[in-house]
Design a protein around this motif. Structure first.
Motif, PDB file in Angstrom:
ATOM      1  N   VAL A 169      -4.769   2.664 -33.577  1.00 28.33           N
ATOM      2  CA  VAL A 169      -3.676   3.493 -34.095  1.00 28.33           C
ATOM      3  C   VAL A 169      -2.512   3.464 -33.112  1.00 28.33           C
ATOM      4  N   GLU A 170      -2.842   3.632 -31.831  1.00 28.48           N
ATOM      5  CA  GLU A 170      -1.788   3.640 -30.815  1.00 28.48           C
ATOM      6  C   GLU A 170      -1.153   2.263 -30.679  1.00 28.48           C
ATOM      7  N   GLN A 171      -1.977   1.231 -30.880  1.00 29.75           N
ATOM      8  CA  GLN A 171      -1.462  -0.134 -30.787  1.00 29.75           C
ATOM      9  C   GLN A 171      -0.423  -0.399 -31.879  1.00 29.75           C
ATOM     10  N   VAL A 172      -0.732  -0.039 -33.130  1.00 29.67           N
ATOM     11  CA  VAL A 172       0.239  -0.294 -34.199  1.00 29.67           C
ATOM     12  C   VAL A 172       1.428   0.640 -34.099  1.00 29.67           C
ATOM     13  N   ALA A 173       1.195   1.857 -33.607  1.00 30.76           N
ATOM     14  CA  ALA A 173       2.295   2.812 -33.497  1.00 30.76           C
ATOM     15  C   ALA A 173       3.198   2.476 -32.315  1.00 30.76           C
ATOM     16  N   GLY A 174       2.638   1.830 -31.296  1.00 32.78           N
ATOM     17  CA  GLY A 174       3.391   1.604 -30.075  1.00 32.78           C
ATOM     18  C   GLY A 174       3.688   2.902 -29.356  1.00 32.78           C
ATOM     19  N   GLU A 175       2.871   3.914 -29.608  1.00 31.59           N
ATOM     20  CA  GLU A 175       3.073   5.261 -29.038  1.00 31.59           C
ATOM     21  C   GLU A 175       1.708   5.885 -28.813  1.00 31.59           C
ATOM     22  N   ARG A 176       1.638   6.870 -27.914  1.00 31.12           N
ATOM     23  CA  ARG A 176       0.423   7.654 -27.798  1.00 31.12           C
ATOM     24  C   ARG A 176       0.277   8.522 -29.042  1.00 31.12           C
ATOM     25  N   VAL A 177      -0.954   8.634 -29.533  1.00 33.22           N
ATOM     26  CA  VAL A 177      -1.265   9.479 -30.686  1.00 33.22           C
ATOM     27  C   VAL A 177      -2.397  10.400 -30.260  1.00 33.22           C
ATOM     28  N   GLN A 178      -2.310  11.669 -30.604  1.00 29.48           N
ATOM     29  CA  GLN A 178      -3.362  12.611 -30.206  1.00 29.48           C
ATOM     30  C   GLN A 178      -4.691  12.214 -30.847  1.00 29.48           C
ATOM     31  N   ALA A 179      -5.723  12.081 -30.027  1.00 28.17           N
ATOM     32  CA  ALA A 179      -7.059  11.746 -30.523  1.00 28.17           C
ATOM     33  C   ALA A 179      -7.816  13.021 -30.876  1.00 28.17           C
ATOM     34  N   GLY A 180      -8.757  12.915 -31.803  1.00 26.05           N
ATOM     35  CA  GLY A 180      -9.595  14.061 -32.151  1.00 26.05           C
ATOM     36  C   GLY A 180      -8.847  15.106 -32.945  1.00 26.05           C
ATOM     37  N   LYS A 181      -9.384  16.318 -32.922  1.00 29.26           N
ATOM     38  CA  LYS A 181      -8.827  17.384 -33.753  1.00 29.26           C
ATOM     39  C   LYS A 181      -7.491  17.879 -33.223  1.00 29.26           C
ATOM     40  N   VAL A 182      -6.521  17.981 -34.125  1.00 34.79           N
ATOM     41  CA  VAL A 182      -5.204  18.524 -33.806  1.00 34.79           C
ATOM     42  C   VAL A 182      -5.114  19.908 -34.433  1.00 34.79           C
ATOM     43  N   ALA A 183      -4.695  20.900 -33.664  1.00 34.27           N
ATOM     44  CA  ALA A 183      -4.508  22.257 -34.193  1.00 34.27           C
ATOM     45  C   ALA A 183      -3.018  22.507 -34.406  1.00 34.27           C
ATOM     46  N   ASP A 184      -2.694  23.042 -35.581  1.00 35.21           N
ATOM     47  CA  ASP A 184      -1.283  23.245 -35.942  1.00 35.21           C
ATOM     48  C   ASP A 184      -1.239  24.341 -36.993  1.00 35.21           C
ATOM     49  N   LYS A 185      -0.493  25.397 -36.738  1.00 38.38           N
ATOM     50  CA  LYS A 185      -0.293  26.435 -37.758  1.00 38.38           C
ATOM     51  C   LYS A 185      -1.619  26.940 -38.354  1.00 38.38           C
ATOM     52  N   SER A 186      -2.607  27.193 -37.493  1.00 41.18           N
ATOM     53  CA  SER A 186      -3.907  27.728 -37.909  1.00 41.18           C
ATOM     54  C   SER A 186      -4.727  26.777 -38.790  1.00 41.18           C
ATOM     55  N   MET A 187      -4.329  25.509 -38.807  1.00 40.83           N
ATOM     56  CA  MET A 187      -5.157  24.505 -39.481  1.00 40.83           C
ATOM     57  C   MET A 187      -5.534  23.442 -38.441  1.00 40.83           C
ATOM     58  N   THR A 188      -6.562  22.654 -38.754  1.00 45.40           N
ATOM     59  CA  THR A 188      -6.873  21.512 -37.893  1.00 45.40           C
ATOM     60  C   THR A 188      -6.959  20.250 -38.750  1.00 45.40           C
ATOM     61  N   PHE A 189      -6.645  19.138 -38.106  1.00 46.27           N
ATOM     62  CA  PHE A 189      -6.673  17.857 -38.815  1.00 46.27           C
ATOM     63  C   PHE A 189      -6.834  16.752 -37.799  1.00 46.27           C
ATOM     64  N   GLU A 190      -6.985  15.529 -38.314  1.00 43.33           N
ATOM     65  CA  GLU A 190      -7.195  14.376 -37.443  1.00 43.33           C
ATOM     66  C   GLU A 190      -6.422  13.188 -38.000  1.00 43.33           C
ATOM     67  N   PHE A 191      -5.813  12.429 -37.095  1.00 43.20           N
ATOM     68  CA  PHE A 191      -5.071  11.227 -37.501  1.00 43.20           C
ATOM     69  C   PHE A 191      -6.030  10.043 -37.520  1.00 43.20           C
ATOM     70  N   VAL A 192      -6.330   9.541 -38.717  1.00 47.63           N
ATOM     71  CA  VAL A 192      -7.287   8.441 -38.863  1.00 47.63           C
ATOM     72  C   VAL A 192      -6.600   7.240 -39.514  1.00 47.63           C
ATOM     73  N   LEU A 193      -6.928   6.070 -39.035  1.00 54.77           N
ATOM     74  CA  LEU A 193      -6.409   4.838 -39.638  1.00 54.77           C
ATOM     75  C   LEU A 193      -7.558   4.094 -40.297  1.00 54.77           C
ATOM     76  N   TYR A 194      -7.457   3.906 -41.582  1.00 54.57           N
ATOM     77  CA  TYR A 194      -8.435   3.088 -42.303  1.00 54.57           C
ATOM     78  C   TYR A 194      -7.834   1.709 -42.551  1.00 54.57           C
ATOM     79  N   ARG A 195      -8.675   0.682 -42.354  1.00 49.80           N
ATOM     80  CA  ARG A 195      -8.223  -0.687 -42.614  1.00 49.80           C
ATOM     81  C   ARG A 195      -9.108  -1.302 -43.684  1.00 49.80           C
ATOM     82  N   ARG A 196      -8.468  -2.070 -44.560  1.00 44.35           N
ATOM     83  CA  ARG A 196      -9.224  -2.710 -45.631  1.00 44.35           C
ATOM     84  C   ARG A 196     -10.103  -3.823 -45.052  1.00 44.35           C
ATOM     85  N   ARG A 197     -11.352  -3.827 -45.432  1.00 48.28           N
ATOM     86  CA  ARG A 197     -12.237  -4.921 -45.022  1.00 48.28           C
ATOM     87  C   ARG A 197     -11.799  -6.193 -45.749  1.00 48.28           C
ATOM     88  N   VAL A 198     -11.720  -7.297 -44.998  1.00 48.72           N
ATOM     89  CA  VAL A 198     -11.217  -8.533 -45.636  1.00 48.72           C
ATOM     90  C   VAL A 198     -12.336  -9.437 -46.120  1.00 48.72           C
TER      91      VAL A 198
END
Ligand code: FOL
Length: 198
Positions: A169-198
């Motif tokens: 994810v960081e490689q394609v973004a060219g930026e640091r991305v928060q790993a694991g659970k992110v807390a924001d406005k009393s919710m939590t979420f995670e940034f996941v990248l899915y890639r199609r199997r070829v």
């Protein structure tokens, strides 16, 4: 023959795939919105003078606050079955197409475009996900359910999609991305990248 470039999808969804309610997004998550903006603006273009393109359905276009649209520093493309009736209401520089395939065909040959993102909504995600050229899904997985969602992101078939390493994810973004659970406005979420199997 026309060559369609690989493209990516960016979406935030609840566990069951809820993405919208009554024409809008039923949450406000500033850290996710900053991630959306970073990915769609910067990913896949290490130091180029190209821009990325964002393809969206007409209802998604209308859901973006007028002060934020067209999304800056990106080529904005809107899909509608009535291009001629929508075009007069769109700012100059926003492209309109009648089908996803027509938009992908034209954007695929534009040398000023680095990467193509599909940014929703439900109808466009469903069509784009079935496309073999849809190679990546940048999914913000929200860790809860929200009542009343009326618009959905289809379930990803895990036989066809595999979660990438965080480093990718960081490689394609060219930026640091928060790993694991992110807390924001009393919710939590995670940034996941899915890639199609070829
Ligand atoms: N993907 C993810 N991860 N989160 C989302 O909220 C999301 N939303 C859409 C598509 N993919 C998504 C479609 N809806 C804006 C508003 C609505 C929207 C997409 C973008 C918008 O205004 N974006 C501005 C930043 C606004 C801000 O900073 O508050 C932009 O420049 O991208």
């Amino acid at each position: 023959a026309t060559t369609i470039r690989d493209f990516s999808m960016v979406v935030a969804a609840t566990r069951s795939g809820g993405i919208g309610k009554g024409g809008t997004i039923p949450w406000r998550l500033p850290k996710d919105m900053a991630y959306f903006k970073m990915i769609t603006t910067k990913a896949f273009q290490p130091g180029s003078n190209q821009q990325n393109a964002v393809i969206m359905g007409r209802k998604t276009w209308e859901s973006i606050p007028t002060k934020f649209r067209p999304l800056p520093a990106r080529v904005n493309v809107v899909l509608t079955r009535q291009p001629d009736s929508l075009r007069p209401s769109l700012p100059a520089g926003v492209d309109v197409f009648g089908t996803l395939d027509a938009a992908l065909a034209v954007l695929s040959v534009r040398t000023d475009i680095a990467h193509i993102f599909v940014i929703g909504g439900g109808q466009v995600y469903a069509e784009a996900l079935a496309h073999q050229a849809c190679a990546n899904v940048f999914l913000t997985e929200i860790d809860q359910e929200l009542d009343g969602c009326d618009t959905w992101f289809p379930a990803l078939d895990k036989a066809q999609w595999v979660a990438a390493d965080h480093a990718e994810v960081e490689q394609v973004a060219g930026e640091r991305v928060q790993a694991g659970k992110v807390a924001d406005k009393s919710m939590t979420f995670e940034f996941v990248l899915y890639r199609r199997r070829v």
